[in-house]
Design a protein around this motif. Structure first.
Motif, PDB file in Angstrom:
ATOM      1  N   SER A  49       0.846  -1.196   0.000  1.00  0.00           N
ATOM      2  CA  SER A  49       0.000   0.000   0.000  1.00  0.00           C
ATOM      3  C   SER A  49       0.878   1.242   0.000  1.00  0.00           C
ATOM      4  O   SER A  49       2.015   1.221   0.461  1.00  0.00           O
ATOM      5  N   ASN A  50       0.326   2.299  -0.537  1.00  0.00           N
ATOM      6  CA  ASN A  50       1.002   3.594  -0.512  1.00  0.00           C
ATOM      7  C   ASN A  50       0.151   4.660   0.173  1.00  0.00           C
ATOM      8  O   ASN A  50       0.476   5.844   0.141  1.00  0.00           O
ATOM      9  N   PHE A  51      -0.947   4.226   0.785  1.00  0.00           N
ATOM     10  CA  PHE A  51      -1.896   5.121   1.448  1.00  0.00           C
ATOM     11  C   PHE A  51      -2.252   4.556   2.826  1.00  0.00           C
ATOM     12  O   PHE A  51      -2.618   3.394   2.956  1.00  0.00           O
ATOM     13  N   VAL A  52      -2.084   5.399   3.858  1.00  0.00           N
ATOM     14  CA  VAL A  52      -2.439   4.999   5.220  1.00  0.00           C
ATOM     15  C   VAL A  52      -3.252   6.113   5.856  1.00  0.00           C
ATOM     16  O   VAL A  52      -2.848   7.282   5.841  1.00  0.00           O
ATOM     17  N   SER A  53      -4.409   5.740   6.404  1.00  0.00           N
ATOM     18  CA  SER A  53      -5.283   6.695   7.079  1.00  0.00           C
ATOM     19  C   SER A  53      -5.411   6.294   8.548  1.00  0.00           C
ATOM     20  O   SER A  53      -5.657   5.127   8.857  1.00  0.00           O
ATOM     21  N   LEU A  54      -5.207   7.295   9.449  1.00  0.00           N
ATOM     22  CA  LEU A  54      -5.296   7.047  10.888  1.00  0.00           C
ATOM     23  C   LEU A  54      -6.404   7.901  11.496  1.00  0.00           C
ATOM     24  O   LEU A  54      -6.701   8.992  11.001  1.00  0.00           O
ATOM     25  N   HIS A  55      -6.996   7.387  12.587  1.00  0.00           N
ATOM     26  CA  HIS A  55      -8.054   8.147  13.255  1.00  0.00           C
ATOM     27  C   HIS A  55      -7.967   7.936  14.768  1.00  0.00           C
ATOM     28  O   HIS A  55      -7.287   7.025  15.254  1.00  0.00           O
ATOM     29  N   LEU A  56      -8.635   8.815  15.526  1.00  0.00           N
ATOM     30  CA  LEU A  56      -8.671   8.714  16.985  1.00  0.00           C
ATOM     31  C   LEU A  56      -9.676   7.650  17.391  1.00  0.00           C
ATOM     32  O   LEU A  56     -10.820   7.634  16.925  1.00  0.00           O
ATOM     33  N   ASN A  57      -9.228   6.770  18.293  1.00  0.00           N
ATOM     34  CA  ASN A  57     -10.097   5.686  18.740  1.00  0.00           C
ATOM     35  C   ASN A  57      -9.758   5.352  20.197  1.00  0.00           C
ATOM     36  O   ASN A  57      -8.677   4.823  20.481  1.00  0.00           O
ATOM     37  N   ASN A  58     -10.663   5.713  21.121  1.00  0.00           N
ATOM     38  CA  ASN A  58     -10.470   5.427  22.550  1.00  0.00           C
ATOM     39  C   ASN A  58      -9.129   5.966  23.063  1.00  0.00           C
ATOM     40  O   ASN A  58      -8.331   5.244  23.672  1.00  0.00           O
ATOM     41  N   THR A  95      -6.479   6.713  21.482  1.00  0.00           N
ATOM     42  CA  THR A  95      -5.298   6.219  20.775  1.00  0.00           C
ATOM     43  C   THR A  95      -5.405   6.634  19.308  1.00  0.00           C
ATOM     44  O   THR A  95      -6.494   6.960  18.816  1.00  0.00           O
ATOM     45  N   ILE A  96      -4.270   6.614  18.612  1.00  0.00           N
ATOM     46  CA  ILE A  96      -4.265   6.835  17.165  1.00  0.00           C
ATOM     47  C   ILE A  96      -4.243   5.464  16.513  1.00  0.00           C
ATOM     48  O   ILE A  96      -3.248   4.747  16.559  1.00  0.00           O
ATOM     49  N   ASP A  97      -5.373   5.088  15.904  1.00  0.00           N
ATOM     50  CA  ASP A  97      -5.536   3.730  15.373  1.00  0.00           C
ATOM     51  C   ASP A  97      -5.580   3.759  13.848  1.00  0.00           C
ATOM     52  O   ASP A  97      -5.808   4.806  13.223  1.00  0.00           O
ATOM     53  N   LEU A  98      -5.362   2.582  13.249  1.00  0.00           N
ATOM     54  CA  LEU A  98      -5.407   2.458  11.794  1.00  0.00           C
ATOM     55  C   LEU A  98      -6.846   2.532  11.315  1.00  0.00           C
ATOM     56  O   LEU A  98      -7.717   1.798  11.806  1.00  0.00           O
ATOM     57  N   ASP A  99      -7.094   3.424  10.364  1.00  0.00           N
ATOM     58  CA  ASP A  99      -8.414   3.524   9.746  1.00  0.00           C
ATOM     59  C   ASP A  99      -8.479   2.614   8.524  1.00  0.00           C
ATOM     60  O   ASP A  99      -9.327   1.738   8.425  1.00  0.00           O
ATOM     61  N   LYS A 100      -7.550   2.829   7.594  1.00  0.00           N
ATOM     62  CA  LYS A 100      -7.464   1.945   6.432  1.00  0.00           C
ATOM     63  C   LYS A 100      -6.150   2.190   5.723  1.00  0.00           C
ATOM     64  O   LYS A 100      -5.512   3.239   5.875  1.00  0.00           O
ATOM     65  N   PRO A 109     -12.538  13.883  10.331  1.00  0.00           N
ATOM     66  CA  PRO A 109     -11.098  14.205  10.293  1.00  0.00           C
ATOM     67  C   PRO A 109     -10.243  12.939  10.303  1.00  0.00           C
ATOM     68  O   PRO A 109     -10.608  11.932  10.928  1.00  0.00           O
ATOM     69  N   ARG A 110      -9.119  13.012   9.614  1.00  0.00           N
ATOM     70  CA  ARG A 110      -8.216  11.864   9.529  1.00  0.00           C
ATOM     71  C   ARG A 110      -6.775  12.360   9.416  1.00  0.00           C
ATOM     72  O   ARG A 110      -6.502  13.477   8.963  1.00  0.00           O
ATOM     73  N   PHE A 111      -5.836  11.508   9.839  1.00  0.00           N
ATOM     74  CA  PHE A 111      -4.417  11.694   9.550  1.00  0.00           C
ATOM     75  C   PHE A 111      -4.090  10.817   8.351  1.00  0.00           C
ATOM     76  O   PHE A 111      -4.311   9.603   8.396  1.00  0.00           O
ATOM     77  N   THR A 112      -3.573  11.405   7.277  1.00  0.00           N
ATOM     78  CA  THR A 112      -3.342  10.657   6.041  1.00  0.00           C
ATOM     79  C   THR A 112      -1.881  10.704   5.646  1.00  0.00           C
ATOM     80  O   THR A 112      -1.264  11.769   5.613  1.00  0.00           O
ATOM     81  N   PHE A 113      -1.321   9.534   5.342  1.00  0.00           N
ATOM     82  CA  PHE A 113       0.042   9.411   4.808  1.00  0.00           C
ATOM     83  C   PHE A 113      -0.068   8.834   3.408  1.00  0.00           C
ATOM     84  O   PHE A 113      -0.710   7.802   3.197  1.00  0.00           O
TER      85      PHE A 113
END
Length: 356
Positions: free
Chosen positions: A207-216, A218-223, A241-245
């Motif tokens: 993969s070349n795309f990583v999306s992270l989100h707040l979960n309890n 923590t910063i968890d993997l979205d997809k 809102p998301r953190f995207t790499f």
């Protein structure tokens, strides 16, 4: 001996000060101008240390309307083992005009005749508060402070501060130092694993795309996914809102690097060919369009170079060659302009002769 005010140090004052210097037991000497002469007008002995003695004696030497010079012996010594002295010049605002002029114009004479080198500091003031212990400490603080800056100097300081902040924020050109003054949530293992995969080569990563989100908290993997640049806008979650790499790679960057490497190493290749293989390059051509390389073009250019190759004002028969000669340059071959919108990697073609 003439002076600005015509007033000289009396023999009595010279003796009193000399004794104070030699014995080291005198803390303060008050000096006044009387009968057109500088005379001692009170002395105090060393008692409990500089600060205590200063606070005790200074007030009695200051009058509301009468100017005075005061010598104060410090507790520090010079390299010659003599005590250092502080010179005070007190000229109150309520003093007579003539007295103000006399004391202002005579102070340089006084210290010069007794020895300027003995007085390591001086204070000039018109108010008693300037000579209290607090006033003396303010004087020392003012001396220790930096000199005021001009507007231009202040601008330079601000520019340097901005540059220093930029250096602090960025390490090199690729890594940014991050500061987290707010809330810091930890990354989950899944999030870390997904980010680690982005460091792998294009062939190895899935993969070349990583999306992270707040979960309890923590910063968890979205997809994570492998998406093209055109698919990116549809892959990012729109309603939250998301953190995207995202890793974007382009072949154009690699081609640009290769073109730069070929261009910068051309001279060395020619030199090595001559040194290592005895191949002497007599003509160099550089082009970004292979359609330039025709029989007619080579015949024209090679024929022109065989006419002397001196680069003088002799016509070459080639429009490009003639123009280069008019400009005083050396003809390096013909490079046909690229068609609009076309980007071509350069190709270097050399015509050489091998010496026997």
């Amino acid at each position: 001996m003439s002076h600005q005010s015509g007033i000289q140090v009396s023999k009595e004052l010279a003796k009193v000060f000399a004794d104070a210097v030699s014995t080291g037991t005198t803390r303060m000497i008050r000096v006044s101008i009387e009968h057109e002469s500088l005379i001692p007008n009170g002395t105090s002995t060393v008692q409990d240390g500089f600060e205590a003695d200063y606070k005790q004696y200074i007030e009695e030497y200051l009058d509301t309307t009468t100017p005075a010079y005061i010598f104060v012996r410090l507790d520090e010594k010079t390299s010659n083992n003599e005590y250092k002295w502080l010179f005070l010049c007190y000229v109150p605002d309520n003093a007579k005009v003539r007295d103000k002029m006399l004391y202002a114009s005579t102070r340089a004479t006084l210290t010069r005749e007794l020895g300027d080198y003995r007085f390591v500091d001086n204070i000039y003031g018109t108010d008693k508060s300037e000579f209290t212990w607090d006033g003396y400490k303010k004087h020392l603080a003012h001396k220790a402070a930096e000199a005021p800056l001009t507007r231009r100097e202040q601008e330079l300081v601000e520019i340097k501060a901005a540059e220093a902040q930029t250096v602090s924020d960025y390490q090199g050109t690729t890594t940014r130092k991050s500061f987290t003054p707010g809330i810091a949530f930890p990354l989950t293992e899944k999030a870390v694993e997904a980010l680690v995969q982005l460091k792998q080569s294009k062939e190895e990563r899935s993969s070349n795309f990583v999306s992270l989100h707040l979960n309890n908290e923590t910063i968890d993997l979205d997809k994570c996914a492998d998406v093209t640049i055109n698919e990116l806008r549809n892959t990012i979650t729109e309603n939250a809102p998301r953190f995207t790499f995202y890793i974007y790679s382009s072949s154009a960057g690699k081609e640009s690097l290769e073109r730069m490497l070929y261009s910068s190493s051309k001279a060395n290749v020619i030199l090595e060919a001559e040194n290592e293989a005895s191949v002497k390059v007599i003509k160099k051509f550089e082009t970004s369009d292979l359609s330039d390389l025709t029989l007619d073009y080579f015949a024209e250019e090679l024929d022109n170079s065989s006419d002397g190759g001196s680069g003088a004002s002799t016509p070459t028969g080639s429009i490009v060659g003639d123009r280069i000669q008019l400009l005083g340059g050396t003809k390096q071959g013909f490079k046909r302009p690229a068609a609009p919108g076309r980007r071509r990697p350069p190709t270097t073609v050399s015509s050489s002769s091998i010496s026997s």
